[in-house]
Design an enzyme around this catalytic site. Structure first.
Site, PDB file in Angstrom:
ATOM      1  N   GLY A  65       0.819  -1.197   0.000  1.00 36.13           N
ATOM      2  CA  GLY A  65       0.000   0.000   0.000  1.00 36.13           C
ATOM      3  C   GLY A  65       0.855   1.250   0.000  1.00 36.13           C
ATOM      4  O   GLY A  65       2.038   1.223   0.359  1.00 36.13           O
ATOM      5  N   GLY A 114       0.385  -5.007   0.761  1.00 32.32           N
ATOM      6  CA  GLY A 114      -0.794  -4.926  -0.081  1.00 32.32           C
ATOM      7  C   GLY A 114      -0.679  -5.715  -1.360  1.00 32.32           C
ATOM      8  O   GLY A 114      -1.696  -6.141  -1.937  1.00 32.32           O
ATOM      9  N   GLU A 137       4.973  -5.683   7.803  1.00 34.81           N
ATOM     10  CA  GLU A 137       4.310  -4.589   8.524  1.00 34.81           C
ATOM     11  C   GLU A 137       4.954  -4.249   9.862  1.00 34.81           C
ATOM     12  O   GLU A 137       4.928  -3.085  10.280  1.00 34.81           O
ATOM     13  CB  GLU A 137       2.831  -4.923   8.720  1.00 34.81           C
ATOM     14  CG  GLU A 137       1.984  -4.788   7.472  1.00 34.81           C
ATOM     15  CD  GLU A 137       2.164  -5.938   6.501  1.00 34.81           C
ATOM     16  OE1 GLU A 137       1.681  -5.831   5.355  1.00 34.81           O
ATOM     17  OE2 GLU A 137       2.793  -6.959   6.868  1.00 34.81           O
ATOM     18  N   ASP A 145      -1.875  -7.341   7.416  1.00 37.79           N
ATOM     19  CA  ASP A 145      -3.291  -7.192   7.104  1.00 37.79           C
ATOM     20  C   ASP A 145      -3.532  -7.690   5.681  1.00 37.79           C
ATOM     21  O   ASP A 145      -2.839  -8.596   5.238  1.00 37.79           O
ATOM     22  CB  ASP A 145      -3.745  -5.736   7.321  1.00 37.79           C
ATOM     23  CG  ASP A 145      -3.167  -4.765   6.305  1.00 37.79           C
ATOM     24  OD1 ASP A 145      -1.992  -4.935   5.918  1.00 37.79           O
ATOM     25  OD2 ASP A 145      -3.894  -3.837   5.904  1.00 37.79           O
TER      26      ASP A 145
END
Length: 443
Positions: A65, A114, A137, A145
């Site tokens: 992301g 992501g 992360e 996530d």
């Protein structure tokens, strides 16, 4: 708006390419909206019999992301913008996993964060000799996530805990061994693979069976090398079965004293990462083992990421240190595992976000179409009755009123979600007002 994807349908294949090569195809908010549009269209398009996802450039599918964008929203005091980013991202991840046609993802090169979300939930996942896959992360004070906790929870033994906590980068063999990929295809064979997939898609009219797609991929695949994680499995299981992160660290230190150098390196790495992120990541992976499906895992992760966005300083600090200033010297709060509240994992898992995850799963394409219809209604071109009926049926246009200054206010049901509308019509301003979304068409 400059497009950040390339989407084309040819020979029965919907070919979607992430097209931000200078940013290693990082997923920004507008880019995710474009992807959502395309997937919604292809979901009901009978000419699309197979979807192929890859990344532009030669460096990777997707580095993750756009965390710069995410950090900027939080620093500017707009946590709602950060939350809506995750709602859109997770809707895209779920849509890719749930398309009614087979999806083949090419995780060539760097595929992290992501990128794993868009790449690793497909039924057919290809890696190459250049693949570098990770859920990194904890390096930015965050938790895995995009369904990463769901994937890692299903890795053999306790590898999921090790990969989540230590932000370990995997090669093709590792990714296949832990269940994040399926087939090892040499990168030089990818163009021929794409051509053969197109030949399969044009060979008939009945829905494609995913096993037929896998057979085509297998013709180009090579046996993956033995993963280095195989040799680590016993040691990983022994250390990472401990109940808490400090206990895991203690077991790694004990193994290092017995001659396991890799265990010592892992313990050193844990001491450099965000203590809060490590604690939450461990709780997330273990909780995900009891969840029924990907959507449930995404919902759990959404609560966790909102907890970080709304309450924790480590995410902003981690992105600063790793991506913005690049000094690689974050100041975590709290600074050590000993200072972390033992109940922080449960606290994060219990967090209730301000907005529900799945309430706003409306396609931006439908949103734009409705707004355009309203604009035409008060402009020179009258829409047809069918156009207005379609817009109203799609979006539940509750009220249209003319303002004294010449503008127009359109009230849409709150299920539309302003974050799916924002940015899709340049002459429109969107504001959440009570339980409706107010769309103001500028005069």
């Amino acid at each position: 708006m400059t497009s950040e994807i390339i989407a084309r349908v040819d020979d029965g294949v919907g070919h979607l390419t992430l097209d931000r090569p200078r940013a290693l195809n990082a997923l920004g908010y507008s880019m995710l909206g474009e992807i959502a549009d395309v997937l919604e269209e292809w979901r009901v398009d009978p000419t699309v019999r197979l979807v192929l996802l890859d990344g532009a450039g030669d460096r990777g599918l997707c580095a993750g992301g756009d965390v710069r964008e995410l950090r900027a929203s939080i620093v500017a005091g707009r946590p709602a913008d950060a939350r809506r980013y995750f709602r859109r991202e997770y809707a895209v991840d779920a849509a890719l996993a749930e398309l009614p046609v087979p999806v083949v993802t090419i995780m060539d090169g760097i595929t992290m964060g992501g990128g794993v979300g868009v790449g690793a939930h497909a039924p057919v996942r290809v890696v190459t000799e250049r693949s570098r896959i990770a859920m990194p992360e904890t390096r930015i004070g965050f938790t895995p996530d995009v369904g990463g906790s769901w994937l890692l929870a299903r890795a053999p033994g306790r590898l999921g805990e090790m990969l989540a906590l230590g932000a370990v980068t995997m090669d093709a063999a590792d990714a296949i061994f832990v269940g994040l990929a399926d087939h090892h295809v040499p990168s030089e064979r990818l163009p021929v693979l794409a051509a053969d997939l197109a030949a399969l898609a044009t060979a008939g009219v009945d829905p494609l069976d995913v096993e037929d797609v896998r057979d085509v991929v297998r013709r180009h695949a090579l046996p993956a090398p033995v993963s280095r994680l195989v040799a680590r499995q016993t040691a990983v299981d022994a250390a990472y079965a401990a109940g808490t992160v400090p206990e895991i660290g203690a077991r790694l230190r004990a193994a290092a004293r017995d001659g396991d150098e890799q265990a010592g390196a892992e313990a050193d790495e844990l001491e450099r990462l965000s203590p809060t992120a490590l604690t939450v990541a461990l709780a997330a992976v273990r909780s995900a083992r009891g969840l029924p499906d990907l959507r449930a895992a995404l919902e759990q992760e959404y609560g966790l990421v909102c907890w970080f966005v709304d309450t924790q300083p480590d995410l902003v600090e981690g992105v600063r240190a790793q991506v913005v200033d690049k000094d690689r010297d974050p100041s975590w709060h709290p600074a050590t595992l000993a200072e972390v509240d033992p109940g922080v994992g449960a606290q994060a898992l219990a967090y209730v976000p301000a907005e529900a995850l799945w309430d706003d799963a409306l396609s931006p394409r439908l949103a734009r179409r409705a707004v355009e219809a309203v604009v035409r209604r008060f402009g020179e071109d009258e829409p047809t009755t069918d156009e207005l009926a379609e817009a109203t049926g799609d979006l539940v246009v509750e009220l249209v009123e003319r303002r004294d200054d010449g503008g127009t206010v359109v009230h849409l049901a709150d299920s539309c979600g302003e974050h799916f509308l924002d940015g899709y019509w340049p002459a429109v301003r969107f504001d959440a007002v009570g339980d409706v979304v107010e769309v103001t068409v500028e005069s």
